[in-house]
Design a protein around this motif. Structure first.
Motif, short mmCIF file in Angstrom:
data_model
loop_
_atom_site.label_atom_id
_atom_site.label_comp_id
_atom_site.label_asym_id
_atom_site.label_seq_id
_atom_site.Cartn_x
_atom_site.Cartn_y
_atom_site.Cartn_z
N HIS A 2 0.82 -1.21 0.00
CA HIS A 2 0.00 0.00 0.00
C HIS A 2 0.85 1.27 0.00
CE1 HIS A 2 -3.84 -2.08 0.41
NE2 HIS A 2 -3.23 -2.90 1.24
N ALA A 3 2.15 1.13 0.28
CA ALA A 3 3.04 2.28 0.25
C ALA A 3 3.59 2.56 -1.14
CB ALA A 3 4.19 2.08 1.23
N ALA A 4 3.46 1.58 -2.04
CA ALA A 4 4.01 1.74 -3.39
C ALA A 4 3.19 2.75 -4.19
CB ALA A 4 4.01 0.39 -4.11
N ARG A 5 3.88 3.62 -4.91
CA ARG A 5 3.19 4.62 -5.73
C ARG A 5 2.71 3.98 -7.03
NH1 ARG A 5 7.66 9.01 -6.51
NH2 ARG A 5 6.15 9.67 -8.08
N PRO A 6 1.43 4.15 -7.37
CA PRO A 6 0.94 3.59 -8.64
C PRO A 6 1.69 4.21 -9.82
CG PRO A 6 -0.87 4.29 -7.23
CD PRO A 6 0.38 4.82 -6.61
N VAL A 7 2.17 3.36 -10.71
CA VAL A 7 2.99 3.85 -11.82
C VAL A 7 2.14 4.26 -13.02
CG1 VAL A 7 3.35 1.61 -12.93
CG2 VAL A 7 5.13 3.37 -13.07
N GLU A 8 0.86 3.90 -13.02
CA GLU A 8 0.01 4.22 -14.15
C GLU A 8 -0.07 5.72 -14.42
OE1 GLU A 8 -1.13 0.19 -12.73
OE2 GLU A 8 -0.74 2.11 -11.76
N ALA A 9 -0.08 6.51 -13.35
CA ALA A 9 -0.14 7.97 -13.53
C ALA A 9 1.11 8.49 -14.22
CB ALA A 9 -0.32 8.65 -12.18
N VAL A 10 2.24 7.87 -13.93
CA VAL A 10 3.50 8.25 -14.59
C VAL A 10 3.42 7.93 -16.07
CG1 VAL A 10 5.99 7.81 -14.69
CG2 VAL A 10 4.81 7.89 -12.47
N TRP A 11 2.92 6.76 -16.40
CA TRP A 11 2.80 6.37 -17.81
C TRP A 11 1.91 7.35 -18.57
CZ3 TRP A 11 1.59 0.59 -16.39
CH2 TRP A 11 2.76 -0.01 -15.93
N GLU A 12 0.82 7.75 -17.94
CA GLU A 12 -0.09 8.70 -18.60
C GLU A 12 0.59 10.05 -18.82
OE1 GLU A 12 -3.51 8.77 -16.13
OE2 GLU A 12 -4.33 6.88 -16.93
N ARG A 13 1.35 10.50 -17.85
CA ARG A 13 2.07 11.78 -18.00
C ARG A 13 3.09 11.72 -19.12
NH1 ARG A 13 2.33 11.84 -12.33
NH2 ARG A 13 4.54 11.32 -12.36
N LEU A 14 3.63 10.54 -19.36
CA LEU A 14 4.63 10.37 -20.40
C LEU A 14 4.01 10.11 -21.77
CD1 LEU A 14 7.28 8.24 -18.46
CD2 LEU A 14 7.43 10.65 -19.07
N GLY A 15 2.69 10.15 -21.85
CA GLY A 15 2.02 10.07 -23.14
C GLY A 15 1.49 8.71 -23.54
N GLU B 217 -1.28 -17.90 -14.41
CA GLU B 217 -1.29 -16.88 -15.46
C GLU B 217 -1.76 -15.54 -14.90
OE1 GLU B 217 -2.22 -17.48 -19.85
OE2 GLU B 217 -4.07 -16.58 -19.11
N LYS B 218 -1.03 -14.48 -15.28
CA LYS B 218 -1.37 -13.12 -14.90
C LYS B 218 -1.82 -12.34 -16.13
CE LYS B 218 1.08 -14.41 -11.23
NZ LYS B 218 1.63 -15.77 -11.05
N VAL B 219 -2.78 -11.45 -15.93
CA VAL B 219 -3.23 -10.57 -17.01
C VAL B 219 -2.23 -9.43 -17.14
CG1 VAL B 219 -5.02 -9.00 -17.80
CG2 VAL B 219 -5.64 -11.14 -16.65
N MET B 220 -1.79 -9.17 -18.38
CA MET B 220 -0.87 -8.09 -18.68
C MET B 220 -1.57 -7.08 -19.59
SD MET B 220 1.85 -9.11 -17.03
CE MET B 220 3.16 -8.06 -17.66
N GLN B 221 -1.65 -5.84 -19.11
CA GLN B 221 -2.33 -4.78 -19.84
C GLN B 221 -1.32 -4.01 -20.69
OE1 GLN B 221 -5.69 -3.44 -20.02
NE2 GLN B 221 -4.63 -2.31 -21.64
N PHE B 222 -1.64 -3.81 -21.98
CA PHE B 222 -0.77 -3.05 -22.87
C PHE B 222 -1.08 -1.56 -22.78
CE2 PHE B 222 -0.47 -7.20 -24.99
CZ PHE B 222 0.91 -7.29 -25.12
N TRP B 223 -0.03 -0.77 -22.87
CA TRP B 223 -0.08 0.69 -22.99
C TRP B 223 0.63 1.07 -24.27
CZ3 TRP B 223 -1.76 4.13 -18.90
CH2 TRP B 223 -2.28 3.45 -17.79
N VAL B 224 0.11 2.09 -24.98
CA VAL B 224 0.60 2.44 -26.31
C VAL B 224 0.77 3.95 -26.39
CG1 VAL B 224 0.11 2.40 -28.80
CG2 VAL B 224 -0.50 0.42 -27.37
N ARG B 225 1.79 4.40 -27.12
CA ARG B 225 1.90 5.82 -27.47
C ARG B 225 2.45 5.93 -28.89
NH1 ARG B 225 6.03 9.85 -25.09
NH2 ARG B 225 5.70 10.67 -27.18
N ASP B 226 2.13 7.05 -29.54
CA ASP B 226 2.68 7.31 -30.86
C ASP B 226 4.16 7.58 -30.75
OD1 ASP B 226 0.10 7.12 -31.81
OD2 ASP B 226 -0.21 9.29 -31.87
N LEU B 227 4.91 7.16 -31.77
CA LEU B 227 6.35 7.45 -31.79
C LEU B 227 6.60 8.85 -32.35
CD1 LEU B 227 8.33 4.27 -32.84
CD2 LEU B 227 8.65 5.66 -30.79
#
Length: 198
Positions: free
Chosen positions: A152-165, A188-198
């Protein structure tokens, strides 16, 4: 502490040694939340074979003196395993136009110093130099809110990914299997993909 970054590609001096460090750092860092990865050298050897063989692969290595303290890796998506390639075709992406960022891992003492952004910028610049890619992608594990080992002390990284586009593509997922620290067998674990334009 003085950290230097270097970009390594297959055939260059230091690439093979850097691959070994990728495996060591993956086992160390992915033991943490949210991956909880109980890694083995056998699996790591299988995993990094694709990186060693892939034309267009990259390792961005961060060193403090002689010690590698972080790495970021990538390769054209078509050089990856089918579990990664298939979902993109099903969601209207051309896998040939996708550059895949496999992992970005840094030892705890070196976090919060801007290395993560530097890793991704160098990886993205490499993909642009190769040419032919429209997008960059990576995936992250999906964990339940009530997971018994949640940090619960770990910072969610999803917000960082969104800030980076990067944007989360709904339904664009795959499954990876590994043994969690609190498991007796692989699941088996579910892995969610994140995408950005190059």
């Amino acid at each position: 502490m003085s950290v230097a970054l270097s970009v390594l590609t297959p055939g260059e001096p230091g690439f093979e040694k850097a691959i070994e460090q990728v495996a060591v750092l993956r086992i160390a860092v992915f033991r943490e939340w949210p991956y909880l990865y109980d890694g083995t050298a056998e699996f790591e050897h299988w995993y990094i074979t694709k990186l060693a063989e892939a034309e267009g692969a990259i390792i961005v290595a961060a060193k403090d003196g002689d010690d590698v303290i972080g790495v970021s890796t990538g390769m054209p998506l078509l050089s990856e395993h089918e579990e990664l390639i298939g979902p993109f075709s099903e969601h209207g992406f051309d896998p040939a136009e996708m550059f895949y960022g496999a992992e970005t891992v840094t030892l705890p003492d070196y976090r919060g110093r801007g290395l993560y952004r530097e890793f991704l910028e160098r990886r993205r610049a490499h993909a642009r130099r190769l040419g032919g890619f429209r997008w960059e992608t990576f995936c992250g594990v999906v964990r339940s809110a009530d997971h018994p080992l949640r940090d619960h002390a770990a910072r969610p990284v999803e917000a960082v990914w969104e800030r980076l586009g990067y944007r989360r593509i709904e339904g664009l997922t795959t499954g990876f299997s590994w043994k969690d620290l609190n498991e007796d067998e692989k699941t088996e674990k579910v892995m969610q993909f994140w995408v950005r334009d190059l």
